[in-house]
Design a protein around this motif. Structure first.
Motif, PDB file in Angstrom:
ATOM      1  N   LEU A  96       8.478 -21.157 -34.219  1.00 49.60           N
ATOM      2  CA  LEU A  96       8.548 -21.216 -35.677  1.00 49.60           C
ATOM      3  C   LEU A  96       8.434 -22.664 -36.136  1.00 49.60           C
ATOM      4  N   THR A  97       7.664 -22.875 -37.200  1.00 48.72           N
ATOM      5  CA  THR A  97       7.568 -24.224 -37.758  1.00 48.72           C
ATOM      6  C   THR A  97       8.778 -24.493 -38.646  1.00 48.72           C
ATOM      7  N   ALA A  98       8.925 -25.746 -39.040  1.00 47.14           N
ATOM      8  CA  ALA A  98      10.050 -26.108 -39.907  1.00 47.14           C
ATOM      9  C   ALA A  98       9.961 -25.355 -41.233  1.00 47.14           C
ATOM     10  N   ALA A  99       8.741 -25.236 -41.769  1.00 40.44           N
ATOM     11  CA  ALA A  99       8.571 -24.531 -43.047  1.00 40.44           C
ATOM     12  C   ALA A  99       8.951 -23.058 -42.911  1.00 40.44           C
ATOM     13  N   GLU A 100       8.586 -22.477 -41.773  1.00 38.27           N
ATOM     14  CA  GLU A 100       8.902 -21.064 -41.557  1.00 38.27           C
ATOM     15  C   GLU A 100      10.404 -20.861 -41.413  1.00 38.27           C
ATOM     16  N   LEU A 101      11.043 -21.799 -40.710  1.00 35.97           N
ATOM     17  CA  LEU A 101      12.494 -21.723 -40.582  1.00 35.97           C
ATOM     18  C   LEU A 101      13.160 -21.900 -41.939  1.00 35.97           C
ATOM     19  N   ASP A 102      12.599 -22.784 -42.769  1.00 34.29           N
ATOM     20  CA  ASP A 102      13.135 -22.944 -44.127  1.00 34.29           C
ATOM     21  C   ASP A 102      13.042 -21.631 -44.893  1.00 34.29           C
ATOM     22  N   TRP A 103      11.882 -20.942 -44.769  1.00 33.09           N
ATOM     23  CA  TRP A 103      11.699 -19.667 -45.483  1.00 33.09           C
ATOM     24  C   TRP A 103      12.734 -18.651 -45.003  1.00 33.09           C
ATOM     25  N   LEU A 104      12.931 -18.588 -43.690  1.00 32.54           N
ATOM     26  CA  LEU A 104      13.901 -17.641 -43.156  1.00 32.54           C
ATOM     27  C   LEU A 104      15.302 -17.974 -43.667  1.00 32.54           C
ATOM     28  N   GLY A 105      15.618 -19.257 -43.682  1.00 32.54           N
ATOM     29  CA  GLY A 105      16.933 -19.655 -44.179  1.00 32.54           C
ATOM     30  C   GLY A 105      17.110 -19.287 -45.646  1.00 32.54           C
TER      31      GLY A 105
ATOM     32  N   THR B 202      10.237 -10.736 -35.146  1.00 34.15           N
ATOM     33  CA  THR B 202      11.457 -10.886 -34.345  1.00 34.15           C
ATOM     34  C   THR B 202      12.513 -11.650 -35.128  1.00 34.15           C
ATOM     35  N   ALA B 203      12.086 -12.725 -35.784  1.00 32.72           N
ATOM     36  CA  ALA B 203      13.029 -13.536 -36.554  1.00 32.72           C
ATOM     37  C   ALA B 203      13.639 -12.730 -37.693  1.00 32.72           C
ATOM     38  N   LEU B 204      12.805 -12.025 -38.436  1.00 29.64           N
ATOM     39  CA  LEU B 204      13.310 -11.267 -39.581  1.00 29.64           C
ATOM     40  C   LEU B 204      14.229 -10.145 -39.127  1.00 29.64           C
ATOM     41  N   ALA B 205      13.812  -9.400 -38.095  1.00 27.68           N
ATOM     42  CA  ALA B 205      14.647  -8.313 -37.592  1.00 27.68           C
ATOM     43  C   ALA B 205      15.975  -8.841 -37.045  1.00 27.68           C
ATOM     44  N   THR B 206      15.925  -9.989 -36.372  1.00 26.24           N
ATOM     45  CA  THR B 206      17.165 -10.584 -35.842  1.00 26.24           C
ATOM     46  C   THR B 206      18.105 -10.954 -36.979  1.00 26.24           C
ATOM     47  N   LEU B 207      17.551 -11.520 -38.025  1.00 23.54           N
ATOM     48  CA  LEU B 207      18.393 -11.881 -39.170  1.00 23.54           C
ATOM     49  C   LEU B 207      19.035 -10.646 -39.788  1.00 23.54           C
ATOM     50  N   VAL B 208      18.264  -9.561 -39.917  1.00 23.04           N
ATOM     51  CA  VAL B 208      18.811  -8.339 -40.522  1.00 23.04           C
ATOM     52  C   VAL B 208      19.912  -7.767 -39.630  1.00 23.04           C
ATOM     53  N   VAL B 209      19.641  -7.700 -38.328  1.00 22.29           N
ATOM     54  CA  VAL B 209      20.612  -7.102 -37.408  1.00 22.29           C
ATOM     55  C   VAL B 209      21.900  -7.921 -37.367  1.00 22.29           C
ATOM     56  N   THR B 210      21.776  -9.243 -37.450  1.00 22.08           N
ATOM     57  CA  THR B 210      22.959 -10.108 -37.383  1.00 22.08           C
ATOM     58  C   THR B 210      23.489 -10.462 -38.764  1.00 22.08           C
ATOM     59  N   ARG B 211      22.872  -9.887 -39.795  1.00 21.71           N
ATOM     60  CA  ARG B 211      23.254 -10.185 -41.189  1.00 21.71           C
ATOM     61  C   ARG B 211      23.240 -11.682 -41.464  1.00 21.71           C
ATOM     62  N   GLY B 212      22.223 -12.323 -40.897  1.00 16.33           N
ATOM     63  CA  GLY B 212      22.027 -13.739 -41.175  1.00 16.33           C
ATOM     64  C   GLY B 212      22.747 -14.674 -40.231  1.00 16.33           C
TER      65      GLY B 212
ATOM     66  N   GLN C 201      15.495 -16.893 -47.224  1.00 17.91           N
ATOM     67  CA  GLN C 201      15.579 -15.425 -47.287  1.00 17.91           C
ATOM     68  C   GLN C 201      16.996 -14.945 -46.993  1.00 17.91           C
ATOM     69  N   ALA C 202      17.594 -15.550 -45.963  1.00 19.73           N
ATOM     70  CA  ALA C 202      18.919 -15.092 -45.537  1.00 19.73           C
ATOM     71  C   ALA C 202      19.961 -15.297 -46.621  1.00 19.73           C
ATOM     72  N   GLY C 203      19.672 -16.180 -47.561  1.00 18.87           N
ATOM     73  CA  GLY C 203      20.604 -16.395 -48.663  1.00 18.87           C
ATOM     74  C   GLY C 203      20.267 -15.604 -49.910  1.00 18.87           C
ATOM     75  N   SER C 204      19.215 -14.817 -49.871  1.00 22.56           N
ATOM     76  CA  SER C 204      18.765 -14.119 -51.084  1.00 22.56           C
ATOM     77  C   SER C 204      19.504 -12.799 -51.261  1.00 22.56           C
ATOM     78  N   PRO C 205      19.703 -12.375 -52.523  1.00 19.12           N
ATOM     79  CA  PRO C 205      20.326 -11.070 -52.766  1.00 19.12           C
ATOM     80  C   PRO C 205      19.525  -9.913 -52.148  1.00 19.12           C
ATOM     81  N   GLY C 206      18.210 -10.055 -52.114  1.00 17.57           N
ATOM     82  CA  GLY C 206      17.381  -9.009 -51.523  1.00 17.57           C
ATOM     83  C   GLY C 206      17.624  -8.853 -50.034  1.00 17.57           C
ATOM     84  N   PHE C 207      17.867  -9.985 -49.354  1.00 20.12           N
ATOM     85  CA  PHE C 207      18.179  -9.912 -47.925  1.00 20.12           C
ATOM     86  C   PHE C 207      19.523  -9.218 -47.717  1.00 20.12           C
TER      87      PHE C 207
END
Lengths: 311, 228
Positions: free
Chosen positions: B36-45, B8-18, B47-53
């Motif tokens: 989501l744990t703090a570490a998981e939120l860090d990973w998502l954050g 859900t988190a990853l799909a939401t980030l993609v749909v909202t473009r971060g 990811q949202a800044g990565s060129p691949g995202f």
């Protein structure tokens, strides 16, 4: 673990799309089987969450007519097998319908997820296939689903490796993509649809050696290989099915084919919109080269185009 | 984190473009209800800044745009290159991904164009961007054609209702001009009716004034669209 079901040996195939009919005619002597995506023959009836799917009778009949006389395999787009909230039951319904009307030698889907569930329970559609993490939890979700799909029609079910651009996916047990595929295939008995262009894209985009990684893959459960070409954008190699197969991918196929003892077929994937780019002659060249590799690695295959050389 | 929440988190980030991450924290907005744990939120954050995202988000929008440019060709041709790009971008920003099906996406886009063309000017659509002559008629017509294709009978039986679309100029002349990129015909004061139905050959035909009157008075199943 469910036993791995051995596939028939079909040969060289082409993706079925309406805009490729010209290529089908001109390359008939080189096509042993067709790969159909049932989703492309459907319409979507509006609904609250995703809607129901129904075959469009004219498209379905036309596809069956074009593919008549050759084996068919299915490659789905919309199952979303990796969705934790549930896969797309609507897609399974049309797959059941398709199988009743046109039995297939094997069927496959993309190893990823398209939909998730919002906190309020509504469906969230990502709009693009996303990769699953390489975790034990993902395996626990996928293994029974893959097993069930392998039993549903009595033919092999395959999962295809995706192209993805997200680095450092969550993983446990020291897994990477190859180890994850091995665990999935090993535990479920499902086959692998090894998309070599996707694998090549991931190697370039994420920075690993494709040949070294492939040497660790369970090649004895590779049933089908996909070959394709794409394009580059912003430094990323994109899986767009819009070009001829690049040389590094041919080299990977030439390495994999003799090492995959249960390889049932190889398919050249091309978007119909890209036919003017590649040209019918270009399609012939891809099929001819695939056939040369196939025949070198499967001495029991008939020479000159398999059993279905004439339409 | 539970797999479902991660997806859900990853799909939401993609749909909202971060943008679901928010400016100062990762727990607000669309991700607030997830476990989501703090570490998981860090990973998502991260990811949202990565060129691949960014590439993943771009691919999602490209596929949606490809579907629209394939299925809504008339309306986009009428809008012209720059306005059609604006309209597509505004639609993609306003309407989150909901389907991989071309027709479903195109219907939603044409609804968006029609709603926007008739709405009062607002921030994200410049005042003149969608004030294009004949746009409502052409968008209605194209929408009706797509809906007719969706509604074509799956088996023998009575087809569902038809749609009648009204134009200010002869429809064939207008559609030909749009497809050729020629100057558009000027209104001549008359009204022209087109019937769109899944049972018609080519799914549409022009109606004479008498035919249109008969249908308007007798066809209760018709959806009459006055596009002007």
């Amino acid at each position: 673990m469910d036993p791995f079901a051995l596939p028939p040996r079909l040969g060289v195939g082409l993706t079925y799309q309406r805009g490729l009919h010209g290529a089908f005619t001109e390359c008939a002597d080189l096509i042993d089987f067709y790969e159909i995506s049932p989703d492309l023959l459907c319409r979507e009836q509006p609904g609250a969450d995703g809607g129901a799917l129904r075959f469009q009778p004219d498209l379905f009949a036309e596809a069956l007519d074009w593919c008549a006389g050759r084996p068919v395999v299915v490659h789905g787009l919309g199952l979303s097998i990796g969705s934790a909230h549930g896969w797309n039951e609507g897609y399974l319904a049309i797959l059941d319908d398709f199988h009743a009307r046109c039995p297939f030698a094997w069927h496959s889907e993309h190893l990823g997820f398209l939909t998730a569930q919002r906190p309020d329970g509504r469906l969230l559609h990502a709009g693009v296939p996303l990769p699953v993490p390489f975790t034990e939890e993902a395996l626990a979700l996928l293994v029974p689903r893959a097993t069930a799909l392998g039993q549903r029609y009595g033919v092999p079910f395959l999962l295809e490796n995706l192209t993805y651009y997200l680095p450092n996916l969550p993983a446990d047990g020291g897994r990477d993509e190859v180890m994850f595929l091995n665990d999935l295939a090993g535990r479920s008995g499902c086959g692998l649809l090894l998309d070599l262009y996707n694998f090549h894209c991931n190697a370039i985009n994420l920075g690993f050696d494709a040949r070294t990684a492939l040497s660790r893959l369970k090649l004895d459960q590779v049933v089908e290989v996909h070959l394709a070409g794409g394009t580059t954008h912003d430094g990323f190699l994109l899986d767009v099915h819009s070009d001829a197969v690049p040389e590094p991918v041919w080299e990977l196929f030439e390495w994999v084919a003799p090492r995959a003892p249960h390889l049932g077929g190889v398919v050249y994937e091309l978007l119909e919109q890209a036919l003017p780019v590649v040209g019918v002659e270009g399609v012939r060249r891809q099929l001819e080269r695939a056939r040369r590799v196939w025949q070198k690695c499967s001495p029991t295959a008939r020479k000159g185009g398999g059993a279905y050389a004439t339409r | 984190m539970p797999l479902g929440d991660w997806e859900t988190a990853l799909a939401t980030l993609v749909v909202t473009r971060g943008s679901a991450l928010g400016p100062d924290g990762l727990r607000r907005g669309a991700l607030g209800g997830l476990n989501l744990t703090a570490a998981e939120l860090d990973w998502l954050g991260w990811q949202a800044g990565s060129p691949g995202f960014a590439m993943t988000c771009r691919i999602q929008r490209w596929w949606r745009e490809i579907r629209l440019r394939w299925a809504a060709r008339l309306t986009l041709a009428l809008l012209g290159p720059s306005r059609s790009t604006e309209a597509i971008a505004a639609y993609l920003d306003a309407v989150p991904s909901f389907s991989l099906f071309i027709v479903s996406e195109a219907l939603a886009f044409l609804d968006f164009v029609l709603d926007t063309a008739s709405a009062a000017p607002h921030d994200f659509v410049p005042d003149t961007a969608l004030r294009v002559p004949h746009l409502p008629a052409v968008a209605h017509f194209e929408r009706a054609l797509l809906a007719a294709a969706q509604a074509a009978p799956l088996s023998a039986g009575v087809p569902p209702g038809a749609t009648m679309v009204e134009f200010d100029v002869p429809p064939e002349a207008l559609l030909t001009a749009i497809l050729r990129g020629d100057p558009l015909p000027e209104p001549d004061g008359d009204k022209y009716q087109v019937l769109v139905s899944p049972v018609l050959r080519h799914r549409w035909q022009c109606l004479s004034p008498e035919e249109a009157r008969l249908l308007e008075t007798g066809c209760h199943a018709c959806q009459i669209v006055l596009a002007s």
